[in-house]
Design an enzyme around this catalytic site. Structure first.
Site, PDB file in Angstrom:
ATOM      1  N   ARG A   1       1.051 -94.592  81.337  1.00 18.98           N
ATOM      2  CA  ARG A   1      -0.221 -95.002  81.941  1.00 18.98           C
ATOM      3  C   ARG A   1      -0.388 -94.429  83.343  1.00 18.98           C
ATOM      4  NH1 ARG A   1       0.318-101.116  79.715  1.00 18.98           N
ATOM      5  NH2 ARG A   1      -0.723-100.829  77.705  1.00 18.98           N
TER       6      ARG A   1
ATOM      7  N   HIS B   1      -0.348 -99.380  73.688  1.00 22.66           N
ATOM      8  CA  HIS B   1       0.062-100.786  73.620  1.00 22.66           C
ATOM      9  C   HIS B   1       1.535-100.828  73.255  1.00 22.66           C
ATOM     10  CE1 HIS B   1       0.257-104.996  72.274  1.00 22.66           C
ATOM     11  NE2 HIS B   1       0.971-104.520  71.273  1.00 22.66           N
TER      12      HIS B   1
ATOM     13  N   THR C   1       0.091-102.651  82.725  1.00 21.21           N
ATOM     14  CA  THR C   1      -1.147-102.738  81.947  1.00 21.21           C
ATOM     15  C   THR C   1      -2.306-102.073  82.692  1.00 21.21           C
ATOM     16  OG1 THR C   1      -0.387-104.770  80.898  1.00 21.21           O
ATOM     17  CG2 THR C   1      -2.744-104.328  80.810  1.00 21.21           C
TER      18      THR C   1
ATOM     19  N   ARG D   1       8.592-100.726  77.604  1.00 20.99           N
ATOM     20  CA  ARG D   1       7.581-101.226  78.542  1.00 20.99           C
ATOM     21  C   ARG D   1       7.624-100.434  79.853  1.00 20.99           C
ATOM     22  NH1 ARG D   1       3.448-104.033  76.874  1.00 20.99           N
ATOM     23  NH2 ARG D   1       3.288-104.923  78.936  1.00 20.99           N
TER      24      ARG D   1
ATOM     25  N   PHE E   1     -12.636-110.481  77.974  1.00 18.14           N
ATOM     26  CA  PHE E   1     -12.640-109.064  77.581  1.00 18.14           C
ATOM     27  C   PHE E   1     -12.313-108.850  76.105  1.00 18.14           C
ATOM     28  CE2 PHE E   1      -8.409-110.064  79.316  1.00 18.14           C
ATOM     29  CZ  PHE E   1      -7.593-109.713  78.242  1.00 18.14           C
TER      30      PHE E   1
ATOM     31  N   LYS F   1      -3.551 -95.962  71.437  1.00 16.37           N
ATOM     32  CA  LYS F   1      -4.919 -96.432  71.257  1.00 16.37           C
ATOM     33  C   LYS F   1      -5.877 -95.248  71.050  1.00 16.37           C
ATOM     34  CE  LYS F   1      -4.025-100.542  74.048  1.00 16.37           C
ATOM     35  NZ  LYS F   1      -4.374-101.266  75.297  1.00 16.37           N
TER      36      LYS F   1
ATOM     37  N   ASN G   1      -6.391 -97.703  78.550  1.00 16.01           N
ATOM     38  CA  ASN G   1      -5.038 -97.506  79.075  1.00 16.01           C
ATOM     39  C   ASN G   1      -4.061 -96.863  78.089  1.00 16.01           C
ATOM     40  OD1 ASN G   1      -4.493 -99.721  77.457  1.00 16.01           O
ATOM     41  ND2 ASN G   1      -3.877-101.061  79.137  1.00 16.01           N
TER      42      ASN G   1
END
Length: 148
Positions: A102, A115, A91, A85, A57, A9, A112
């Protein structure tokens, strides 16, 4: 072989974490099949996060994704979706274990860093959306040292 979609991100790109994140997937033994640095527009971001459109959000998430360039990637390997993952972490970064992306690099859920597809079907949809031209078909010379 299984594939997954991973996106670094805007905060991850701005903070210079691209190489570190790619390195974690490569060191695990996964193969990079597609890679783009792209600034997405609002319509594209809304399409990517369409399943979250009813969430409070949603607008903030879309604004965040269009705020700067992202790195979109397709990774391939045995168990890449589940293992990816785990490499990424929860998350909410405050619930992510140290050693995860993260857990090591994020604090707020709204920033965070990364993705990752959460299921085989979402991976297929996300790969088709971000890589309509397809991905590279190649096999690393290390393949025989990673897989039986």
């Amino acid at each position: 072989m299984e594939q997954t979609f991973i996106m670094i991100k805007p905060d991850g790109v701005q903070r210079g974490l691209v190489g570190e994140i790619i390195g974690r997937f490569e060191k695990k033994g996964f193969s990079l099949k597609g890679l783009k640095l792209i600034t997405v527009d609002r319509a594209f971001a809304e399409k990517h996060y369409a399943d979250l459109s009813a969430k409070p959000f949603f607008n903030g998430l879309v604004e965040y994704i269009v705020s700067g360039p992202v790195v979109s990637m397709v990774w391939e390997g045995k168990g890449v979706l589940t293992t990816g993952r785990k490499i990424i972490g929860a998350t909410n970064p405050l619930e992510s274990a140290p050693g995860t992306i993260r857990g090591d690099y994020a604090i707020d859920i709204g920033r965070n860093v990364i993705h990752g597809s959460d299921a085989v079907e979402s991976a297929r949809k996300e790969i088709a959306l971000w890589f309509p031209e397809g991905v590279a078909e190649w096999q690393s010379s290390l393949h025989c040292w990673i897989y039986e």
